[in-house]
Design an enzyme around this catalytic site. Structure first.
Site, PDB file in Angstrom:
ATOM      1  N   SER A   1       0.815  -1.218   0.000  1.00 32.56           N
ATOM      2  CA  SER A   1       0.000   0.000   0.000  1.00 32.56           C
ATOM      3  C   SER A   1       0.847   1.266   0.000  1.00 32.56           C
ATOM      4  CB  SER A   1      -0.945   0.015   1.210  1.00 32.56           C
ATOM      5  OG  SER A   1      -0.215   0.078   2.416  1.00 32.56           O
TER       6      SER A   1
ATOM      7  N   LYS B   1      -6.442   4.988   7.715  1.00 37.86           N
ATOM      8  CA  LYS B   1      -5.255   5.717   7.261  1.00 37.86           C
ATOM      9  C   LYS B   1      -5.540   7.208   7.152  1.00 37.86           C
ATOM     10  CE  LYS B   1      -3.236   1.816   4.769  1.00 37.86           C
ATOM     11  NZ  LYS B   1      -2.895   1.234   3.457  1.00 37.86           N
TER      12      LYS B   1
END
Length: 836
Positions: A678, A721
């Site tokens: 990611s 996030k």
């Protein structure tokens, strides 16, 4: 050049404006006005599995297939409601199955170490046991009473008197013949002896010596003849005693048979429809007749056989007449065809080998262990026989020998009781070998997906025994009327937990949180454990507020309290960032540095953590060095992402020339393992910035993976996030320049916190959705990325042109250095030739 720069900046701003997400895209609310109820009390509970259509069909198929091998393995993450659904459905369908028979063990009089199993119709084993106990009690009183009767005593007295008369008659005749020959038969301590007499008086040794020789000879001859007759008499006495014993034994058998037949015949009339019972009763009658002495007091026993004191004590300690008792293994007393309870559904929480197939207990007597058929105990397979057995697969595999014994029973379709010691062949003492019981059971194993696939791969017998798999998922669609069904599901949880009803606002908030837990705005979580916890905890906060009905505020309180209980690590990390112990920059711009985002998962709580990623480039051989990998802190997925960067650079910027650079990437202040791809887009942005020597705005953070063509791909944990970087920025003050770049493919997953959505709506924070690396680099640098023309050249002033020029300079320098190396090598060769 100024016009070009202004054009480039305008293009970058246009890209940023287009990528900026509106507040409506950050959170998908549940409209409480669309819910047609006031509280959950107005709803009917949902009586079916929600979002588990595929699993439900597999369960229905497995339970409907009565053929061997069609057992079920229900797999899915813990908390998805596997057990509740499977047990509920099994109980409903098993209620229509035939009630299974009762099973019991009785003594095997022919082979005592092999107890016989006996099948009886449902509800008949317990009456059979009770009748057997009454029979034993009757025999304990009837047999002694019969032996105490006058008739028995008279008949026995006649036999004993006949023996006595016969013995005395023979002895008197022998004595008469001895008197005729002047010989007396006298009793001595060692038995009978002969002695000479005169006028009826026994001669002493001196008197006998005074007799003449002829008279001595005559008396000696007479004594020898009488001695032979005496010996013949003594030899006949044991035969007469044996005959007496046989006659008494025959009398005892006749007497016992009379006493036993009355009770057993009445017993047999009651059980005339059960051949196995009649056969057993015949064996009981024969054994009682043969062992009638066991029913008599020791002083009353008619025969000469007397047990040793130790044997008698042992028999008493073991319990009287145990061999005539009935050991009820499984009794369906509470079931029956009339009450509609059908077959049993059993869940075995502790699936050890004995708890599955049964065990044989022992009693300690005189320093040794003894057992008999009454100490046979049933296992879960016995109790579930004819119905359904549910077992946790992990617990089953953790118990020694349980899994193999379990499979052996399913393969052979019979239950054979054995201990772990017998399985290993360690037992050397004589033990019982109970007759196996036929097995007809539907087995359901519960476990996680990994366990199912490992068993299917490594155990060839597993697929033959468990031919049906039920896959329980963790998500379901939010549309198609599922919100209303979800409300009914909440109603069922409220009722089962016995908590306050939820109003429509509380239900709507639970639906929104469920979408957040599913990680997708268009999905709902089917993790029943988490949902049930939220319902109960909401009720607690409603109680704290002294409310009669739970509302959305109470749901929010429950969610906030759960986060607070779990986020101590997040708070410590945020504190270290605020105190600049962990360096995360949120202002200014830096070349080759970017804020990446990671997720830390702690049990059921996850949070985002910003990480500073830096990149340095120099002339080299086309290597992109992943420092995390070099020090064994990078996982394989992270390393894969870094390798993709090299392919992207070579394809876009050095398709017709060597990639002459050496780059190093590192997660700064990273002291643990790093895995996942990611951060690959963030690493690529840092690498492009370092090559182009164009700074990246530090007020932005990035997440997303990237492929070889520069497409930004979806990642997990997007909400956490974004919120992780938002918390850092909020602690330092939101300026309106801060934000997060996410893959466009993740927009449908957004279910952000209310404070993040409010900040974005107010223009104090931003979430950008990008599809390509070019879009991302424009937002991060404020400079247009630039598209290559037909000749492969990028526009002047663009990021891509700056990268291409830098790599071109690296390549030119590399070629120059290679030529110099070749010339230097040639000179050294010529010099060597001259010297030689």
């Amino acid at each position: 050049m100024n016009d070009i720069a202004r054009t480039v900046d305008a293009a970058a701003r246009a890209t940023a404006d287009a990528a900026r997400l509106p507040p409506a895209a950050l959170f998908t609310p549940c409209d409480e006005n669309a819910l047609d109820f006031e509280t959950t009390d107005d709803l009917e509970p949902l009586d079916e599995a929600i979002g588990q259509d595929r699993a439900a069909e597999a369960v229905r198929f497995a339970m409907g297939m009565r053929h061997a091998g069609y057992n079920l393995f229900a797999f899915g993450p813990a908390g998805t409601g596997k057990y509740s659904f499977v047990r509920g459905y099994a109980e409903r369908i098993a209620a229509g199955w035939a009630v299974p028979p009762d099973w019991c063990y009785v003594h095997n009089f022919a082979e005592p170490h092999r107890p016989r199993s006996m099948q009886l119709p449902a509800g008949r084993a317990r009456p059979f046991h009770d009748d057997s106990e009454r029979l034993i009690d009757e025999l304990r009183h009837a047999i002694p009473a019969t032996f105490e009767s006058d008739e028995y005593r008279n008949r026995k007295g006649i036999i004993q008197e006949q023996f006595k008369e016969r013995q005395e008659e023979a002895f008197n005749a022998l004595q008469a013949r001895a008197r005729e020959r002047d010989v007396a038969i006298i009793r001595t301590p060692v038995g009978l002896a002969l002695a000479p007499t005169r006028n009826g008086e026994v001669l002493g040794p001196k008197e006998f010596e005074e007799l003449s020789a002829d008279e001595k000879r005559q008396r000696a001859t007479a004594s020898e003849a009488l001695q032979k007759e005496l010996e013949a008499f003594l030899r006949e006495v044991p035969g007469w005693e044996r005959q007496q014993r046989e006659e008494i034994r025959s009398l005892n058998r006749e007497t016992t048979m009379y006493a036993v037949s009355l009770s057993i015949d009445e017993f047999k009339k009651k059980w005339a429809d059960y051949p196995a019972v009649l056969q057993h009763l015949d064996a009981v009658r024969d054994d009682v007749i043969e062992n009638a002495d066991d029913f008599l007091p020791q002083e009353q026993q008619p025969g000469p056989q007397i047990l040793a004191a130790a044997e008698r004590a042992q028999a008493a300690a073991a319990g009287e007449f145990r061999r005539y008792r009935v050991n009820v293994l499984v009794a369906q007393d509470h079931r029956g065809d009339d009450d509609g309870q059908g077959a049993p559904v059993i869940y075995e929480d502790h699936p050890t080998q004995p708890s599955l197939v049964g065990r044989i207990e022992h009693l300690a007597q005189f320093g040794t262990l003894v057992t008999d058929f009454t100490l046979i105990k049933p296992g879960a397979l016995h109790r579930a026989n004819g119905g359904c057995l549910i077992v946790d697969a992990r617990k089953l595999l953790l118990q020694p020998y349980a899994y193999e014994t379990f499979k052996r029973a399913l393969r052979s379709r019979c239950i054979r009781i054995e201990s772990p010691a017998e399985s290993l062949g360690w037992t050397a003492t004589t033990t019982l070998e109970p007759e196996p019981i036929p097995l007809d059971v539907k087995v359901v194993l519960l476990g996680d997906p990994m366990l199912y696939y490992l068993l299917a791969l490594n155990d060839p017998e597993f697929s033959e025994l468990f031919r049906v798999a039920a896959d329980f998922g963790v998500r379901m669609d939010r549309g198609n009327g599922n919100t209303a069904r979800y409300a009914r599901l909440i109603r069922g949880l409220v009722r089962s937990a016995g908590v306050r009803p939820f109003d429509r606002s509380a239900v709507a908030r639970v639906v929104e949180q469920s979408a957040r837990n599913a990680g997708d705005a268009a999905k709902l979580s089917t993790h029943m454990g988490t949902l049930d916890d939220l319902v109960r905890e909401t009720d607690y906060w409603a109680g704290q507020a002294k409310a009669d009905v739970a509302t959305a505020d109470h749901v929010d309180a429950a969610i906030a309290a759960r986060i607070y209980r779990s986020d101590s690590l997040r708070e410590r990390i945020q504190e270290e960032i605020r105190r600049q112990t962990i360096v995360i920059e949120t202002t200014g711009a830096r070349v080759g540095q970017i804020n990446g985002l990671a997720v830390i998962q702690l049990n059921h709580f996850a949070f985002g953590r910003p990480s500073r990623i830096s990149c340095r480039v120099r002339l080299g051989k086309g290597e992109v060095v992943d420092i995390e990998r070099e020090v064994a802190l990078g996982g394989p997925l992270h390393s894969k992402g870094v390798l993709i960067l090299s392919s992207f650079l070579a394809t876009r910027y050095a398709a017709d020339r060597p990639l002459s650079l050496s780059a190093s990437l590192v997660f700064e202040q990273s002291y643990g393992g790093v895995d996942g791809d990611s951060a690959s887009s963030a690493e690529l942005y840092a690498l492009i910035s370092a090559l182009a020597e164009i700074p990246i705005r530090q007020s932005l953070a990035v997440t997303g993976s990237v492929d070889q063509t520069g497409r930004v791909q979806a990642i997990g944990g997007v909400n956490e996030k974004i919120e992780g970087f938002f918390d850092v920025c909020a602690a330092r003050g939101l300026t309106g320049d801060q934000g997060v770049l996410i893959p466009a493919a993740n927009v449908k997953h957004l279910m952000l916190r209310a404070d993040v959505v409010e900040a974005c709506a107010a223009g104090r924070f931003a979430v950008y959705a990008v599809e390509t690396v070019d879009q991302g680099i424009e937002i991060l640098t404020g400079v247009a990325a630039g598209q290559a023309d037909d000749a492969g050249a990028f526009p002047i002033g663009s990021v891509n042109r700056a990268v291409a020029l830098r790599l071109g300079r690296f390549a030119a320098t590399a070629r120059r250095l290679a030529r110099e190396d070749r010339r230097g090598a040639g000179k050294k060769g010529d010099e060597k030739e001259r010297r030689s």
